[in-house]
Design an enzyme around this catalytic site. Structure first.
Site, mmCIF file in Angstrom:
data_model
loop_
_atom_site.group_PDB
_atom_site.id
_atom_site.type_symbol
_atom_site.label_atom_id
_atom_site.label_comp_id
_atom_site.label_asym_id
_atom_site.label_seq_id
_atom_site.Cartn_x
_atom_site.Cartn_y
_atom_site.Cartn_z
ATOM 1 N N HIS A 186 -7.177 -15.405 -8.335
ATOM 2 C CA HIS A 186 -6.055 -15.700 -9.234
ATOM 3 C C HIS A 186 -4.806 -14.978 -8.722
ATOM 4 O O HIS A 186 -4.621 -13.787 -8.955
ATOM 5 C CB HIS A 186 -6.403 -15.232 -10.648
ATOM 6 C CG HIS A 186 -5.493 -15.762 -11.716
ATOM 7 N ND1 HIS A 186 -4.295 -16.390 -11.451
ATOM 8 C CD2 HIS A 186 -5.612 -15.758 -13.079
ATOM 9 C CE1 HIS A 186 -3.721 -16.746 -12.596
ATOM 10 N NE2 HIS A 186 -4.502 -16.369 -13.592
ATOM 11 N N HIS A 189 0.737 -16.800 -12.208
ATOM 12 C CA HIS A 189 1.061 -16.595 -13.624
ATOM 13 C C HIS A 189 1.457 -15.183 -14.016
ATOM 14 O O HIS A 189 1.240 -14.749 -15.146
ATOM 15 C CB HIS A 189 -0.112 -17.067 -14.504
ATOM 16 C CG HIS A 189 -0.469 -18.484 -14.280
ATOM 17 N ND1 HIS A 189 -1.607 -19.059 -14.776
ATOM 18 C CD2 HIS A 189 0.156 -19.466 -13.575
ATOM 19 C CE1 HIS A 189 -1.685 -20.324 -14.409
ATOM 20 N NE2 HIS A 189 -0.610 -20.588 -13.673
ATOM 21 N N TYR A 191 0.390 -12.238 -12.912
ATOM 22 C CA TYR A 191 -0.617 -11.177 -12.868
ATOM 23 C C TYR A 191 -0.498 -10.405 -11.544
ATOM 24 O O TYR A 191 0.470 -10.564 -10.809
ATOM 25 C CB TYR A 191 -1.992 -11.763 -13.129
ATOM 26 C CG TYR A 191 -2.065 -12.387 -14.508
ATOM 27 C CD1 TYR A 191 -1.849 -11.611 -15.650
ATOM 28 C CD2 TYR A 191 -2.272 -13.763 -14.683
ATOM 29 C CE1 TYR A 191 -1.856 -12.186 -16.921
ATOM 30 C CE2 TYR A 191 -2.289 -14.334 -15.953
ATOM 31 C CZ TYR A 191 -2.070 -13.541 -17.067
ATOM 32 O OH TYR A 191 -2.077 -14.101 -18.322
#
Length: 395
Positions: A186, A189, A191
């Site tokens: 990931h 977004h 993070y």
């Protein structure tokens, strides 16, 4: 009757696809979505039910963000993949999904500064690329159900960054031990990885800050470490160059996206094998159903960014972000994506693939139950198409 162009376009989303070594029966992907149903960070029977409900033979699922270490969490009750108990619990989920004939990847997640002291070991400050907090425009969900302000994070020291890279590597190995078919890193977004990538956040003066080449160093090291551990053909990467979620802004999103793509292509060449996929979130993600308002690009801007990354990346391309059935069909039919991932619609429609195929009505999702602790309500209780509709209940 002759087949129409529309018929052919409709078939695109439901046609088979070879994603590396995985044979998919359709192009509809379960997107990774935080659901906050794992007390003490451990998946349980509700997770087995939830993911099995959304499994189809030859379908592809990506789990919710799964924590790579005790410092990685930014929501209450998120599952982890950094200890033995978590690995054993995930095995039950993976086995059930495989029994339905589906393929499942574990999304590896570290939220970085998008956390709070109450979610950190010993009440420490969250770690990040920076000491700048997320602005007061955003709120964090706390374990007691209230919403608070994001605190000041602690910027990682240069030598500590490789320790976090190692956390990703070990989490990937744990995911494979749990039986997952692969993992998704990931990097989107707002993070941790995105906090290094975006120049609106990263204010470092060491080798991980400043020019684009430095800001891409962390994600490159993470991908390289994970590829070396489990093989490129089990690794997907998610990025969102144009998303300003959690203040993740960049002065040149297109150049950022292309810089990441260039590095992923090089990793593929160096490893002698392609990554499983690149997963890119459309800028319109923020506009569809988000409680916070963000800067929304025009459709032309969105199309240019995503299509440019699509053309540049050498491998399977997944798009996500506010897609409807029709937009998904269009994306695949026009060659803008190989696969389309769906989030909110998959929450409320466990049999989304069947509903899409039949053009059946969709259940409405209830945002108020997205992050509740209840193992049933808003999680596994959304109805399937029933026999009263004259339809099969499940694929």
């Amino acid at each position: 009757m002759a087949e129409t162009t529309t018929d052919k376009a409709n078939e695109a989303l439901f046609s088979p696809y070879k994603m590396g070594k995985f044979s998919l029966s359709h192009r509809v992907v379960l997107a990774p979505m935080t659901r906050c149903r794992a007390p003490n960070g451990i998946p349980h029977q509700a997770h087995v039910e939830y993911y099995t409900q959304r499994s189809t033979s030859g379908g592809f699922l990506i789990t919710e963000g799964t924590l790579i270490s005790p410092t990685a969490g930014g929501f209450p009750r998120c599952p982890g993949i950094y200890n033995k108990e978590q690995v054993e619990a995930w095995k039950k989920v993976v086995d059930a999904v495989h029994a339905k004939g589906a393929i499942i990847f574990c999304q590896l997640w570290h939220v970085g500064r998008a956390s709070h002291q109450v979610l950190q070991p010993g009440g420490a400050a969250p770690i990040s690329s920076t000491s700048k907090p997320i602005s007061k425009r955003w709120r964090i969900l706390l374990p007691d159900g209230t919403h608070g302000l994001y605190p000041n994070p602690r910027p990682l020291k240069t030598f500590e960054i490789l320790e976090v890279v190692e956390d990703y590597r070990l989490a990937a190995l744990n995911a494979i031990e749990a039986g997952f078919d692969g993992i998704e890193i990931h990097g989107a977004h707002g993070y941790l990885i995105d906090q290094f990538l975006k120049d609106g956040i990263n204010d470092r003066t060491d080798e991980y800050g400043g020019p684009l080449s430095n800001r891409c160093k962390f994600i490159t090291q993470v991908v390289q470490a994970v590829v070396a551990a489990i093989g490129a053909d089990r690794v997907g990467v998610r990025i969102s160059p144009a998303i300003d979620h959690l203040d993740a802004t960049d002065s040149d999103p297109l150049s950022l996206g292309l810089a990441v793509v260039q590095r992923l292509n090089k990793i593929q060449v160096d490893s002698g094998s392609r990554l499983t996929y690149l997963h890119v979130t459309q800028p319109r993600y923020t506009a569809y159903g988000q409680t916070e308002s963000g800067r929304h690009g025009s459709e032309d801007e969105e199309a240019k960014l995503v299509r440019t990354c699509r053309r540049a990346y050498q491998g399977t391309f997944i798009c996500s972000g506010g897609y409807t059935r029709e937009l998904g069909i269009e994306a695949v039919a026009q060659g803008d994506a190989d696969l389309v991932s769906y989030g909110r619609l998959f929450i409320s429609n466990p049999d989304l693939v069947l509903r899409f195929k039949l053009k059946a009505p969709l259940n409405r999702y209830v945002r108020a139950t997205f992050y509740t602790p209840d193992p049933v309500v808003g999680y596994t209780d959304y109805p399937f198409l029933s026999k009263s509709h004259g339809l099969v209940s499940r694929l």
